[in-house]
Design a protein around this motif. Structure first.
Motif, PDB file in Angstrom:
ATOM      1  N   ALA A  19     -45.751 -11.148  54.291  1.00 38.07           N
ATOM      2  CA  ALA A  19     -45.790 -12.239  55.254  1.00 38.07           C
ATOM      3  C   ALA A  19     -46.172 -13.556  54.575  1.00 38.07           C
ATOM      4  O   ALA A  19     -45.616 -14.614  54.870  1.00 38.07           O
ATOM      5  N   GLY A  20     -47.124 -13.465  53.640  1.00 37.95           N
ATOM      6  CA  GLY A  20     -47.525 -14.661  52.905  1.00 37.95           C
ATOM      7  C   GLY A  20     -46.397 -15.201  52.043  1.00 37.95           C
ATOM      8  O   GLY A  20     -46.209 -16.411  51.934  1.00 37.95           O
ATOM      9  N   GLY A  21     -45.603 -14.289  51.446  1.00 36.31           N
ATOM     10  CA  GLY A  21     -44.472 -14.712  50.632  1.00 36.31           C
ATOM     11  C   GLY A  21     -43.408 -15.407  51.451  1.00 36.31           C
ATOM     12  O   GLY A  21     -42.871 -16.445  51.056  1.00 36.31           O
ATOM     13  N   VAL A  22     -43.106 -14.838  52.618  1.00 34.91           N
ATOM     14  CA  VAL A  22     -42.121 -15.454  53.514  1.00 34.91           C
ATOM     15  C   VAL A  22     -42.607 -16.827  53.960  1.00 34.91           C
ATOM     16  O   VAL A  22     -41.829 -17.790  54.024  1.00 34.91           O
ATOM     17  N   ARG A  23     -43.886 -16.932  54.268  1.00 39.93           N
ATOM     18  CA  ARG A  23     -44.455 -18.209  54.707  1.00 39.93           C
ATOM     19  C   ARG A  23     -44.344 -19.260  53.595  1.00 39.93           C
ATOM     20  O   ARG A  23     -44.025 -20.421  53.863  1.00 39.93           O
ATOM     21  N   SER A  24     -44.582 -18.846  52.362  1.00 43.41           N
ATOM     22  CA  SER A  24     -44.480 -19.775  51.237  1.00 43.41           C
ATOM     23  C   SER A  24     -43.052 -20.257  51.047  1.00 43.41           C
ATOM     24  O   SER A  24     -42.807 -21.437  50.757  1.00 43.41           O
ATOM     25  N   VAL A  25     -42.101 -19.342  51.195  1.00 44.34           N
ATOM     26  CA  VAL A  25     -40.686 -19.723  51.068  1.00 44.34           C
ATOM     27  C   VAL A  25     -40.320 -20.735  52.146  1.00 44.34           C
ATOM     28  O   VAL A  25     -39.652 -21.742  51.881  1.00 44.34           O
ATOM     29  N   GLN A  26     -40.758 -20.482  53.377  1.00 42.76           N
ATOM     30  CA  GLN A  26     -40.461 -21.404  54.467  1.00 42.76           C
ATOM     31  C   GLN A  26     -41.078 -22.770  54.212  1.00 42.76           C
ATOM     32  O   GLN A  26     -40.448 -23.810  54.461  1.00 42.76           O
ATOM     33  N   ARG A  27     -42.296 -22.779  53.712  1.00 40.24           N
ATOM     34  CA  ARG A  27     -42.949 -24.055  53.417  1.00 40.24           C
ATOM     35  C   ARG A  27     -42.205 -24.798  52.317  1.00 40.24           C
ATOM     36  O   ARG A  27     -42.058 -26.029  52.373  1.00 40.24           O
ATOM     37  N   ALA A  28     -41.744 -24.069  51.308  1.00 40.08           N
ATOM     38  CA  ALA A  28     -40.983 -24.699  50.225  1.00 40.08           C
ATOM     39  C   ALA A  28     -39.695 -25.304  50.764  1.00 40.08           C
ATOM     40  O   ALA A  28     -39.305 -26.424  50.386  1.00 40.08           O
ATOM     41  N   MET A  29     -39.012 -24.592  51.669  1.00 38.03           N
ATOM     42  CA  MET A  29     -37.783 -25.117  52.266  1.00 38.03           C
ATOM     43  C   MET A  29     -38.079 -26.347  53.116  1.00 38.03           C
ATOM     44  O   MET A  29     -37.289 -27.297  53.153  1.00 38.03           O
ATOM     45  N   ASP A  30     -39.208 -26.339  53.800  1.00 35.42           N
ATOM     46  CA  ASP A  30     -39.601 -27.503  54.607  1.00 35.42           C
ATOM     47  C   ASP A  30     -39.771 -28.739  53.718  1.00 35.42           C
ATOM     48  O   ASP A  30     -39.401 -29.852  54.108  1.00 35.42           O
ATOM     49  N   ILE A  31     -40.328 -28.527  52.541  1.00 36.18           N
ATOM     50  CA  ILE A  31     -40.511 -29.642  51.605  1.00 36.18           C
ATOM     51  C   ILE A  31     -39.165 -30.163  51.123  1.00 36.18           C
ATOM     52  O   ILE A  31     -38.908 -31.374  51.126  1.00 36.18           O
ATOM     53  N   LEU A  32     -38.276 -29.266  50.719  1.00 32.14           N
ATOM     54  CA  LEU A  32     -36.963 -29.693  50.238  1.00 32.14           C
ATOM     55  C   LEU A  32     -36.173 -30.405  51.325  1.00 32.14           C
ATOM     56  O   LEU A  32     -35.410 -31.333  51.041  1.00 32.14           O
ATOM     57  N   SER A  33     -36.364 -29.989  52.573  1.00 35.49           N
ATOM     58  CA  SER A  33     -35.607 -30.594  53.674  1.00 35.49           C
ATOM     59  C   SER A  33     -36.041 -32.027  53.966  1.00 35.49           C
ATOM     60  O   SER A  33     -35.342 -32.746  54.681  1.00 35.49           O
ATOM     61  N   LEU A  34     -37.166 -32.461  53.411  1.00 34.23           N
ATOM     62  CA  LEU A  34     -37.601 -33.842  53.596  1.00 34.23           C
ATOM     63  C   LEU A  34     -36.725 -34.816  52.813  1.00 34.23           C
ATOM     64  O   LEU A  34     -36.681 -36.007  53.125  1.00 34.23           O
ATOM     65  N   LEU A  35     -36.027 -34.311  51.813  1.00 38.21           N
ATOM     66  CA  LEU A  35     -35.144 -35.155  51.006  1.00 38.21           C
ATOM     67  C   LEU A  35     -33.830 -35.375  51.746  1.00 38.21           C
ATOM     68  O   LEU A  35     -33.175 -34.425  52.166  1.00 38.21           O
ATOM     69  N   THR A  36     -33.447 -36.633  51.911  1.00 36.45           N
ATOM     70  CA  THR A  36     -32.204 -36.981  52.596  1.00 36.45           C
ATOM     71  C   THR A  36     -31.526 -38.119  51.845  1.00 36.45           C
ATOM     72  O   THR A  36     -32.088 -38.688  50.895  1.00 36.45           O
ATOM     73  N   ASP A  37     -30.315 -38.485  52.289  1.00 36.53           N
ATOM     74  CA  ASP A  37     -29.635 -39.628  51.686  1.00 36.53           C
ATOM     75  C   ASP A  37     -30.467 -40.889  51.856  1.00 36.53           C
ATOM     76  O   ASP A  37     -30.511 -41.742  50.969  1.00 36.53           O
ATOM     77  N   ALA A  38     -31.098 -41.013  53.023  1.00 37.90           N
ATOM     78  CA  ALA A  38     -31.908 -42.203  53.287  1.00 37.90           C
ATOM     79  C   ALA A  38     -33.237 -42.176  52.538  1.00 37.90           C
ATOM     80  O   ALA A  38     -33.833 -43.229  52.294  1.00 37.90           O
ATOM     81  N   ARG A  39     -33.715 -40.983  52.192  1.00 40.22           N
ATOM     82  CA  ARG A  39     -34.983 -40.857  51.471  1.00 40.22           C
ATOM     83  C   ARG A  39     -34.806 -39.866  50.322  1.00 40.22           C
ATOM     84  O   ARG A  39     -35.153 -38.695  50.429  1.00 40.22           O
TER      85      ARG A  39
END
Length: 266
Positions: A19-39
């Motif tokens: 569960a902790g591993g899955v949570r870490s993966v989700q958090r990592a994806m959340d961080i990557l998703s902050l990157l956009t064309d505008a930012r």
């Protein structure tokens, strides 16, 4: 501690670790998703503010992503790393439309002067995998890769044609209308089965209309939805009839290629 208790303890520890591993993966994806064309660059402070994670957790995750090549440190913060380029290249090769299909969509957009989209289903979402924008200043634009809900929209009605009762129930629960929306979904599906196309007007966004038809594979199952979308004011009854005829002709050409997947190469 008995053998049974020890086994249960190890099992609980393994479950907690997973569960902790899955949570870490989700958090990592959340961080990557902050990157956009505008930012294209994001700072540690911005990550902390937008994810709500502790600064120490953010730093640990960012360092891991940087080591994997998924983030790259700059003077102003972190940007997409070179490791993502390999994945982007693979995705582009896997999802790129055949040249003939691209030309069919360009020609359709040129004739009808509305935005052409190609959607595929992914669980309770539809994903835009290709688009040709309308040449008109006032137009509807969805970014390739965007996920839209399946509980409304002309393309959704087409893509749900072969959906199981369980999937329809999940789509209904994801809608603003709750489980009772499944009856409406079934009515829409029946309509597509009779006419071979679907329409929508302001179902998801006020002032936006669309017309969609199915693209089928070798098994005659629906593999994609081809649509024209734009401002409702331009989608008169006469124009919708014209859109339907043209969409069906283009979709038939696509289907004739015998796609098992709409983006497969010949």
């Amino acid at each position: 501690m008995t053998r049974q208790q020890a086994h249960a303890s190890r099992s609980d520890a393994a479950d907690a670790s997973e569960a902790g591993g899955v949570r870490s993966v989700q958090r990592a994806m959340d961080i990557l998703s902050l990157l956009t064309d505008a930012r294209p660059v994001v700072s540690i402070r911005e990550i902390v503010d937008e994810t709500g994670l502790a600064k120490t957790t953010v730093i640990r995750l960012v360092q891991t992503l940087e080591q994997a090549g998924l983030l790259w440190a700059t003077a102003k913060g972190y940007t997409a790393g070179p490791g993502l380029w390999r994945w982007a290249h693979l995705a582009r090769r896997s999802w790129e439309l055949p040249p003939e299909t691209q030309q069919l969509m360009r020609d359709l957009a040129g004739r009808q002067r509305e935005t052409v989209n190609l959607y595929v289903a992914r669980d309770i979402y539809r994903v835009c995998v290709a688009q040709q924008e309308s040449p008109q200043p006032l137009r509807h634009v969805v970014q390739v890769g965007d996920e839209l809900p399946m509980w409304a929209g002309a393309s959704s009605k087409v893509l749900l044609r072969d959906a199981s009762p369980a999937l329809l129930a999940r789509v209904a629960r994801s809608s603003p209308y709750g489980e009772s929306h499944v009856d409406t979904l079934r009515e829409w599906i029946d309509g597509v089965a009779k006419t071979g196309y679907a329409t929508s007007a302001g179902e998801r966004e006020a002032g936006l209309s669309a017309v969609a038809v199915p693209v089928t594979g070798r098994s005659v199952a629906v593999v994609a939805a081809l649509s024209l979308s734009g401002p409702t004011i331009r989608f008169t009854d006469d124009r919708i009839a014209e859109f339907v005829d043209d969409l069906k002709r283009v979709a038939a050409r696509m289907s004739e290629r015998g796609f098992d997947h709409p983006l497969a190469t010949a």
